[in-house]
Design an enzyme around this catalytic site. Structure first.
Site, mmCIF file in Angstrom:
data_model
loop_
_atom_site.group_PDB
_atom_site.id
_atom_site.type_symbol
_atom_site.label_atom_id
_atom_site.label_comp_id
_atom_site.label_asym_id
_atom_site.label_seq_id
_atom_site.Cartn_x
_atom_site.Cartn_y
_atom_site.Cartn_z
ATOM 1 N N ALA A 65 0.695 -3.669 9.894
ATOM 2 C CA ALA A 65 0.635 -2.891 11.125
ATOM 3 C C ALA A 65 -0.772 -2.319 11.282
ATOM 4 O O ALA A 65 -1.540 -2.254 10.319
ATOM 5 C CB ALA A 65 1.661 -1.769 11.088
ATOM 6 N N GLY A 111 4.327 -4.995 8.035
ATOM 7 C CA GLY A 111 4.988 -5.410 9.266
ATOM 8 C C GLY A 111 4.955 -6.908 9.490
ATOM 9 O O GLY A 111 5.835 -7.469 10.156
ATOM 10 N N GLU A 114 7.776 -8.219 7.455
ATOM 11 C CA GLU A 114 8.995 -7.774 8.135
ATOM 12 C C GLU A 114 9.280 -8.636 9.362
ATOM 13 O O GLU A 114 10.440 -8.969 9.640
ATOM 14 C CB GLU A 114 8.873 -6.299 8.508
ATOM 15 C CG GLU A 114 8.946 -5.376 7.292
ATOM 16 C CD GLU A 114 8.681 -3.929 7.621
ATOM 17 O OE1 GLU A 114 9.539 -3.084 7.331
ATOM 18 O OE2 GLU A 114 7.599 -3.630 8.170
ATOM 19 N N GLU A 134 3.642 -0.658 1.653
ATOM 20 C CA GLU A 134 3.708 0.642 2.323
ATOM 21 C C GLU A 134 3.677 1.846 1.386
ATOM 22 O O GLU A 134 3.078 2.876 1.713
ATOM 23 C CB GLU A 134 4.966 0.712 3.205
ATOM 24 C CG GLU A 134 4.866 -0.073 4.508
ATOM 25 C CD GLU A 134 5.238 -1.535 4.373
ATOM 26 O OE1 GLU A 134 5.383 -2.206 5.398
ATOM 27 O OE2 GLU A 134 5.378 -2.027 3.217
#
Length: 257
Positions: A65, A111, A114, A134
């Site tokens: 991200a 992300g 994900e 993360e």
């Protein structure tokens, strides 16, 4: 369709490319919205049988991200960020009627992994690196990573990957069941397109029912067996069922519309 951060090559097999090479294709809010808009349109287009999603260049699928966008967020803002992202993109992709294949070229981190896990299955290039880093930033995966990773690789491996914040290579991802195939980078899209071609030969209606039934089995409030029975019965009322069974009995290839 025209976008700032993604490219869409439309066709029976449509290729969606995240195109932020200077940011290693990191997901920011604009990119998430553009992907949602593209997927929503493509899922309604009956001429599109399969979608392949990949990243531009050879370095990254999606390297994570865009941290600069939320580094100063409050608790409330952080919660809203995760909820909106899951609704707009990650849960949306997982529950699409149209099959989505992730072509993982290079880094798929945070992300990015994900997003790949939200797709219906994954193919990786041999230079791919995957991980959920993360916790090294003082946060946890917020776009479904803590849920989808254990479903794919098992609880123990998922805990190790999340707690260590480490990366695994493509071969280890294959051994863990995180990806279906590993190929040289030059063969990544051709293999995905070949798989898409095989999928396209089958009933899109039945595939949509199958996606719904499989997902129900992984839902905390769903009943996979009940959904399968319901979907199985509903298939009998479709033109595809009539064509498929008729073609089988007539010993010819089915022509699904």
């Amino acid at each position: 369709m025209k976008f700032n951060n993604i490219q869409v090559q439309e066709g029976k097999t449509t290729i969606v490319t995240i195109n932020r090479p200077t940011k290693l294709n990191a997901l920011n809010r604009e990119t998430i919205q553009e992907l949602h808009d593209a997927f929503k349109t493509l899922d309604k287009d009956k001429s599109v049988k399969v979608i392949i999603i990949t990243g531009s260049g050879e370095k990254a699928f999606v390297a994570g991200a865009d941290i600069a966008e939320f580094s100063d967020f409050s608790e409330k803002e952080g919660g809203k960020l995760a909820a909106k992202g899951q609704k707009l993109l990650f849960n949306f992709v997982e529950n699409m009627k149209t099959p989505v294949i992730a072509a993982i070229n290079g880094f798929a981190l945070g992300g990015g992994l994900e997003l790949a896990m939200a797709c219906h299955f994954r193919v990786a290039s041999d230079n791919a690196k995957m991980g959920l880093p993360e916790v090294s930033l003082g946060v946890i995966p917020g776009y479904g990573g803590t849920q989808r990773l254990p479903q794919l690789v098992g609880k123990g491996i998922a805990f190790e990957m999340i707690m260590t914040a480490g990366m695994i290579d493509a071969e280890k991802a294959l051994a863990h069941g995180l990806v279906n195939y590993v190929v040289p980078q030059a063969e990544l899209l051709p293999l995905c397109e070949k798989l898409a071609g095989k999928i396209s030969n089958n009933s899109s209606v039945a595939i949509a029912y199958a996606i719904k039934a499989v997902n129900a089995g992984f839902s905390t409030n769903g009943d996979g067996f009940k959904e399968e029975i319901k979907a199985f019965g509903e298939c009998f009322g479709t033109n595809d069922f009539k064509e498929g069974t008729t073609a089988f009995l007539e010993k010819r290839k089915a022509n699904f519309e």
